[in-house]
Every structure is written in structure tokens, then in C-alpha cells.
Design an enzyme around this catalytic site. Structure first.
Site: not given
Ligand SMILES: [Zn+2]
Ligand SMILES: [Zn+2]
Length: 276
Positions: A31, A33, A180, A238
Site C-alpha cells: 500500500h 503509505d 497493517d 498508524h
Molecule cells: Zn497503512
Molecule cells: Zn495497508
């Protein structure tokens, strides 16, 4: 380095972290980020004339994504090689080892294939007990062998067992990174009893449903993971941009696992072993 978001270089400059220190980059998932800082960092390393290989541990798709950008920018004039190591998203595996540390990856539960990472310090050799060196007149040439587990034989043939001569140093330290991910029991064993756990906590408990449908965690989820895995300390981060102040997430986490702190920019968290 673990993950490389857009602001990574700026933060490294701000906190004076040397670019040449980065030799291994562990990327949890693809992803934006977590990867938008990579091409900028790679470009800076090239500008600095880096020669050493750079190792990247990630989903295999990153290879094409990054090498296309590098080809576009540099053609064949890159000063160093990037070695890609594909991660296993089905089960835990050891991915790196040097003289001081071992690194493991393990699958998390997110919208796309995602891994967490566990860093284990290798146990240091035990120390020789100074009184015993004197008592048995242990010569210097014998000492390394005893540290590595050997017994000692005195001049008159008496064998002194290793356990009498050495004392173990502190318990080796461990750190795990989980981001994540949605709350899930499946990765608890991979982080059991680590000294320090970083776990994402994107939402507050009133957004539990949103957390579940977007495959993220709440502060309470992160704390429940810390509790179930019996870790030493939890740090959370996060946080969703919707929270101007993340105190609510921190307090909810602390109500489940009191030894929790929220990360702030530039903050350093020492990894402390059990008896430190
Ligand atoms: Zn993330
Ligand atoms: Zn993610």
C-alpha cells in the site's frame, strides 16, 4: 528499515539518521503509505554514490514496480545493485541473519498480502567469572573456548565444568512490528513474549466496524493482541487522520494493556529485556 512511507527521507534528515546505515529494508505490504518513499530514498542513495548492495524484503510485485522507475530515471547508470527477497505470505519464515540479529516474517490479516516482522537478538556469549579465573589460574588462550561452552582442565588434571566458570548475560531482546492488520489470533504465536511490540491502531473503538471492514485495528484490538501474546510493552501508531488527537485510542488501549504508549514523531523507544 521497516516500511518506507513518503516522508521517510525528510524524517531521516531531520533526525540525523545516516543514509549509509540502511542496508536492509523490510516492506510489510504494497500500500502507498508504506512504499511511496522508496524511489526517493533509492535516488538519494545513488546521488550519494552508494556502492554496496541494498536488500529489500517484500512482496515479489515490488521488484517490477521499483525497477521500472529506476530504469526510467537512470537507464543503466545506477551506482549500486538492489537485491530483492520475496516474502512468504503463507507461513512464518526466517528472512535475515547476521552476527547480532535474526529477522522473521509472518503473515498478517489485511486487504492485501501483508507480513509482520520479528527481530530477535542473538544470545551473547556468557561472561567468565573473574574469581574463577584467579582461583583456577585460567590462561588467556583458554578463555574464548570456555566462553563458547568448553570445560577447563587444571594442571593436575582436575576438570572444572563450564557451568562453574561462566555466568549468562542478559536475556536476548526481541521486537515485533505488526502493521497493517485486522485483529486476528493467527499471528499471536509469532510475537509471543517479545519485549517490545509495535502494533497499528488506526481507529478508536466506536469505529470497530470500520476497522474490521477495512482490515485495520482499533487501540483495543492492538492491546488485546499484546495481552494475548504476553509481550513486555506495546507501542501503537498508524492513527487515522480523522483523529486530531489520538488520546482516545491510547486510553482505550491502556484499559486493556496498561503498558502501552502512543508513538510521536521522532520518538525513540529502547528495546528493554526482561531484567533491564
Ligand atoms: Zn497503512
Ligand atoms: Zn495497508
Amino acid at each position: 528499515m521497516i516500511d518506507c512511507g513518503e516522508g521517510t527521507q525528510t524524517q531521516m534528515r531531520k533526525y540525523k539518521i545516516g543514509f549509509s546505515k540502511i542496508n536492509q529494508i523490510f516492506i510489510s505490504h504494497l500500500h502507498g503509505d508504506h512504499i511511496f518513499g522508496l524511489i526517493g530514498l533509492v535516488s538519494t542513495l545513488a546521488l550519494l554514490g552508494r556502492k554496496n548492495d541494498l536488500h529489500i524484503y517484500s512482496h515479489s510485485d515490488l521488484r517490477n514496480f521499483l525497477t521500472d522507475q529506476i530504469k526510467f530515471l537512470y537507464r543503466d547508470e545506477m551506482t549500486f545493485k538492489i537485491i530483492f527477497h520475496p516474502l512468504n505470505f503463507a507461513k512464518e519464515q526466517q528472512i535475515y541473519e547476521d552476527s547480532k540479529v535474526k529477522v522473521y516474517s509472518f503473515p498478517l490479516t489485511h486487504r492485501i498480502a501483508t507480513c509482520g516482522f520479528r527481530f530477535e537478538e542473538k544470545p551473547a556469549l556468557p561472561n567468565l567469572i573473574p574469581q574463577k579465573i584467579l582461583e583456577y589460574q585460567i590462561p588467556i588462550r583458554e578463555r574464548q573456548r570456555i566462553k563458547e561452552g568448553g570445560d577447563f582442565m587444571t594442571e593436575d588434571g582436575q576438570i572444572i565444568p563450564n557451568a562453574e566458570l561462566t555466568i549468562n548475560r542478559n536475556h536476548p531482546r526481541s521486537f515485533a512490528f505488526c502493521s497493517d492488520t485486522r485483529f486476528d489470533e493467527s499471528y499471536i504465536e509469532s510475537i509471543r513474549k517479545v519485549d517490545l511490540l509495535y502494533h497499528e491502531a488506526t481507529f478508536a473503538a466506536n469505529n470497530q466496524e470500520l476497522a474490521t471492514t477495512t482490515y485495520h485495528s482499533t487501540g483495543r484490538d492492538a492491546a488485546q493482541v499484546a495481552l494475548n501474546a504476553d509481550v513486555g510493552k506495546l507501542i501503537i501508531g498508524h492513527f487515522s487522520a480523522r483523529y486530531k488527537d489520538h488520546t482516545i485510542i491510547l486510553n482505550e488501549a491502556k484499559s486493556v494493556f496498561p503498558n502501552t504508549e502512543a508513538i510521536n514523531e521522532g520518538q525513540v523507544f529502547p528495546v528493554k529485556g526482561k531484567n533491564q
